[in-house]
Motif scaffolding. Structure first.
Motif, mmCIF file in Angstrom:
data_model
loop_
_atom_site.group_PDB
_atom_site.id
_atom_site.type_symbol
_atom_site.label_atom_id
_atom_site.label_comp_id
_atom_site.label_asym_id
_atom_site.label_seq_id
_atom_site.Cartn_x
_atom_site.Cartn_y
_atom_site.Cartn_z
ATOM 1 N N PHE A 35 0.830 -1.193 0.000
ATOM 2 C CA PHE A 35 0.000 0.000 0.000
ATOM 3 C C PHE A 35 0.875 1.258 0.000
ATOM 4 O O PHE A 35 0.650 2.200 -0.762
ATOM 5 N N THR A 36 1.913 1.232 0.854
ATOM 6 C CA THR A 36 2.799 2.396 0.952
ATOM 7 C C THR A 36 3.494 2.679 -0.369
ATOM 8 O O THR A 36 3.614 3.832 -0.788
ATOM 9 N N TRP A 37 3.949 1.612 -1.028
ATOM 10 C CA TRP A 37 4.606 1.808 -2.317
ATOM 11 C C TRP A 37 3.668 2.453 -3.326
ATOM 12 O O TRP A 37 4.041 3.371 -4.053
ATOM 13 N N VAL A 38 2.428 1.973 -3.334
ATOM 14 C CA VAL A 38 1.448 2.534 -4.267
ATOM 15 C C VAL A 38 1.250 4.019 -3.988
ATOM 16 O O VAL A 38 1.271 4.860 -4.901
ATOM 17 N N VAL A 39 1.095 4.336 -2.688
ATOM 18 C CA VAL A 39 0.854 5.730 -2.314
ATOM 19 C C VAL A 39 2.042 6.609 -2.706
ATOM 20 O O VAL A 39 1.871 7.705 -3.263
ATOM 21 N N LEU A 40 3.247 6.121 -2.455
ATOM 22 C CA LEU A 40 4.436 6.900 -2.793
ATOM 23 C C LEU A 40 4.502 7.140 -4.288
ATOM 24 O O LEU A 40 4.854 8.224 -4.753
ATOM 25 N N THR A 41 4.147 6.097 -5.068
ATOM 26 C CA THR A 41 4.158 6.249 -6.523
ATOM 27 C C THR A 41 3.185 7.336 -6.962
ATOM 28 O O THR A 41 3.517 8.198 -7.793
#
Lengths: 52, 820
Positions: free
Chosen positions: B447-453
């Motif tokens: 989830f965090t990776w998606v948000v950062l992207t």
């Protein structure tokens, strides 16, 4: 205008008072045993009978 | 509609059936029950026109009656516990020894002593009332207060007027024997951590007030009242400080701990979001560009903390960390040149002679030097029958003596004993890494990776179009898309599931245990005490028909002996009156003989009864009358009710296995029950059980171990989910991930299904929360997330998650019929 300042201070102070009351009651362990206080308050203290 | 019809039908049935029920109740009430404990009286003792099952119950009544405390019987019916088994006189003599009693005390000054006793019998309001009126029974007691959930009573007494031993004996005399174990010596009791509650309180206070103070700005304030807006903002900043620095510290600590171990847990992105929100809001207020998102931030912290508190529900009366010390007594009697004295367990030395009374535990390995030893190892090794030990044989620690007093010579100190050594193994001290295993952390990382992207793409987009919007867009994305929804759905679901399971008397150590139980594919059972009941032994008769008179004769002889088989025979014949026995003779480990009503009766092993020189395994007991064999009794393990149904349910979905420390007398029965696929192993030592679980795990299985005794302790600890069974008779459970009450064992399959649903519910509500996130991100990437939209989105998403998780888990419980 100025009445709002007064009301604001009053409301926050009262709320803070309740917060302190809550924190104090938790610290004093009022929520530690939730089963006995409701039962305990129903016990009657009999007048002490000298014959017994 | 259907439901209505069904309800009507039930009502009609109830009307028809109710007279029958009343009739039933009437016949039942004719059976004589004890006024004190409510148990059926087999032999009635009458006092004051009331019936008692035994002298012990009558004694308690007499004491209470004398002191005018008979309200005890008025508050709840038959409130006492059975006093049939007498507490040995002098049992608490060790409390006279300052050295032993000092660690038990809470506090002592010149006049008063404060002590807390654990009393397992506490169960009703009568108990509460009586134990708080101790001062009426003994003037030396100043006050006493019961903690019902912990089953403890805090007593303050004047030690000049009454000794600690006398206080303990006072409790015994009214039927509340305190349970004092070796583990009480180490007085470091874990204190209840209340810091989270404080943090919730502070966060709630700040959240409410910030919300209130933000409303004017959302609703629009006159331009002339600029000063007022400034005042509201400053107040918001002040109120957000305790939230950011105090309440949210819970997440900082956990995130930092995770990072230190090289593990990115769910708290890390949350901390990032909270920090970004706080800094951006501060910036807005001091740059005078806006009101900031203080209400969203404090609201999130508040809800997340509530979730954490719900999830951390603890059961005060249960301990999931017990080791053997909680099972051992605190002191035993030592013979010192013919004189008995109490000695604390750590002070037992080699070559000491210990005196073990009936029903007492052997605390250290020793050699039997005096008396007849009949040792019940069921809790330690899993052997269902007590074992006879002859003079000169070794008795291992942990066994319980049944019968008369014995003396033994200590050959190993307590810390070196056979039983104790099990706890020195590495497996027993290794802690499971609870935190690192939850799927929630893995999910949060994706989830965090998606948000950062998304945040970086938004930044890139605005850097080409309107550079002034980079900062608002990026921060808004981080604020809106923090994985707090995931955390919320996880903690609230876990909290509710723990609560529902707790109501069904299945207590889990923590939320992680739910997930572990959901993952298992193999279930290993212990036999003695787990599949079988530990208290009731039953026998089955095979042979010639016996007349009622003969039954009475046999039962009368059997009643003379304390051996479990004899007692089972007495129960089997349901003997009410005992006839006198002449020429009674008992041969240890062989049998008993005697003359009852002119007939010579023998009960015992084949060798003893038939004297034909054939020795047989001890599973059957022969009976002869006047030297003529009439039949034999088979000793049967008493399996728990509904076990068959449970095994049938589990068999289809799980690999099953049974590990027993007992002999293989039950192999056929268990083989038939569990089927050919199940591994059924007998004569298993504690190490074998542990190794068996380890082997399964190495083969890639997720194992649940269900056991009760100390011999299962290693296996329970090693298993992915160790479930300990507790009987009301036994107040000790070894360290485990969960504790289940014995009568709820048949529900185990449904409990497991319920735990499996946990993950589905969490993911469902997470998906729903993502919908909210998409709306939020829609505004965020455009750089136009107003505080008001955030303030609407945040609580509504939190609330819908709350409703969804509670609703789903409650519906799941209903479907599985777990609501009671």
């Amino acid at each position: 205008m100025s009445v709002i300042f007064l009301l604001l201070t009053a409301s926050i102070l009262i709320a803070a008072l309740f917060l302190l009351a809550f924190l104090w009651s938790v610290k004093k362990g009022q929520y530690d045993d939730q089963q006995s206080p409701p039962v305990r308050m129903l016990f009657d203290d009999k007048p002490t009978n000298n014959n017994q | 509609m259907l439901l209505l019809v069904r309800n009507q039908l039930i009502k009609i049935c109830a009307v028809i059936v109710s007279p029958l029920i009343y009739m039933n109740a009437y016949t039942v009430s004719k059976a004589v029950t004890c006024y004190h404990c409510g148990e059926d009286c087999t032999s009635v003792v009458i006092s004051d026109g009331r019936n008692f099952c035994c002298e012990g119950c009558k004694m308690v009544y007499a004491i209470l009656n004398k002191n005018g405390l008979c309200d005890y019987y008025a508050i709840s019916q038959n409130p006492g516990s059975s006093q049939r088994i007498k507490v040995r006189e002098n049992k608490f003599a060790f409390l006279d020894d300052e050295k032993i009693s000092a660690p038990l005390l809470n506090y002592k000054d010149a006049h008063q002593t404060f002590i807390t006793f654990y009393i397992p019998q506490i169960h009703c309001s009568s108990c509460l009332w009586l134990l708080e009126n101790l001062h009426k029974l003994n003037k030396g007691v100043i006050s006493s207060k019961v903690n019902f959930e912990k089953k403890e009573v805090d007593i303050i007494f004047n030690h000049a007027a009454v000794s600690l031993r006398k206080v303990a004996e006072l409790l015994v005399s009214i039927g509340y024997e305190p349970y004092i174990s070796f583990s009480d010596m180490r007085k470091a009791k874990p204190r209840l951590d209340k810091s989270k509650i404080f943090k919730v309180g502070v966060a709630g206070f700040c959240f409410g007030n910030i919300m209130l103070l933000s409303f004017p700005e959302y609703l629009g304030v006159n331009a002339q009242e600029h000063n007022l807006v400034l005042l509201f903002r400053i107040l918001n900043v002040l109120l957000s400080l305790p939230v950011f620095f105090y309440s949210a510290s819970e997440f900082y600590i956990s995130a930092w701990k995770g990072l230190k171990h090289g593990f990115l847990n769910i708290d890390a992105p949350i901390v990032l979001a909270v920090a970004v929100t706080f800094i951006r809001s501060l910036y807005e207020v001091f740059a005078n560009t806006g009101g900031g998102y203080f209400d969203s931030m404090s609201g999130i912290v508040f809800f997340m903390l509530i979730g954490r508190v719900l999830q951390d529900k603890t059961y005060q009366q249960l301990s999931f960390e017990r080791d053997y010390t909680a099972y051992f007594p605190i002191a035993v009697s030592r013979m010192n040149s013919g004189v008995q004295q109490s000695v604390a367990l750590p002070d037992i030395r080699l070559d000491d002679t210990l005196l073990i009374h009936n029903e007492e535990l052997v605390p250290a390995d020793g050699i039997l030097t005096k008396g007849q030893a009949l040792i019940d190892y069921s809790f330690v090794t899993g052997e269902s029958m007590p074992v006879v030990r002859e003079m000169g044989e070794i008795i291992y620690a942990g066994g319980k003596q049944v019968g008369g007093n014995i003396e033994l010579l200590v050959i190993k100190e307590v810390a070196q004993s056979y039983l104790t050594k099990l706890w020195n193994r590495d497996e027993m001290n290794a802690r499971k890494k609870d935190e690192a295993r939850s799927f929630v952390h893995i999910l949060s990382r994706y989830f965090t990776w998606v948000v950062l992207t998304i945040a970086i793409s938004a930044a890139l987009y605005w850097s080409f179009n309107d550079t002034s919007k980079i900062w608002p867009a990026v921060t808004a994305v981080l604020i809106i898309a923090c994985p707090c929804a995931l955390l919320l759905s996880n903690t609230f679901t876990n909290g509710n599931i723990l609560r529902i399971l707790g109501r069904n008397h299945f207590y889990l150590r923590n939320a992680q245990a739910i997930e572990e139980i959901g993952k298992i594919d193999t279930i290993v059972f212990d036999k003695t005490g787990t599949l079988t009941t530990s208290s009731n032994h039953s026998v089955e008769y095979a042979g010639d028909a016996i007349t009622a008179e003969m039954k009475q004769q046999i039962a009368s002889l059997a009643a003379q002996s304390n051996h479990p088989v004899s007692r089972a025979i007495v129960n089997y014949f349901d003997a009410k009156h005992v006839l006198p026995v002449a020429a009674f003779n008992a041969v240890t480990s062989k049998g008993v003989s005697g003359i009852v009503k002119g007939d010579c009766i023998k009960i015992g092993s084949r060798q003893f009864v038939l004297e034909d020189g054939v020795t047989e395994a001890a599973s059957s007991t022969y009976i002869s009358v006047n030297n003529k064999l009439i039949g034999r009794f088979f000793f049967k393990n008493q399996y728990r009710d509904n076990l068959y149904k449970l095994v049938m349910q589990l068999k289809w979905k799980y690999r099953l296995a049974v590990l027993s420390g007992d002999n293989d007398g039950e192999r056929n029965y268990l083989g038939g029950l569990f089927g050919a696929d199940a591994a059924i192993l007998f004569n298993q030592k504690p190490e074998n059980k542990l190794q068996f679980i380890k082997q399964l795990q190495q083969d890639g299985y997720k194992v649940m171990m269900v056991g009760d005794g100390l011999n299962d302790a290693g296996a329970l600890k090693q298993a992915d989910a160790g479930i300990a069974i507790t009987d009301s008779a036994n107040n000790f459970t070894p360290a485990s991930d969960g504790i289940i009450e014995a009568e709820k064992l048949p529900l185990l399959y449904r409990f497991i299904l319920f735990c499996r649903m946990n993950k589905n519910i969490v993911i469902t509500s997470f998906v729903v929360s993502i919908l909210y996130n998409i709306i939020g991100i829609w505004f965020a990437v455009q750089g136009s997330l107003s505080p008001m939209i955030a303030a609407i989105l945040m609580p509504s998403s939190s609330l819908s998650i709350l409703l969804l998780t509670f609703g789903c888990s409650s519906i799941a419980a209903k479907v599985l019929r777990l609501n009671n």
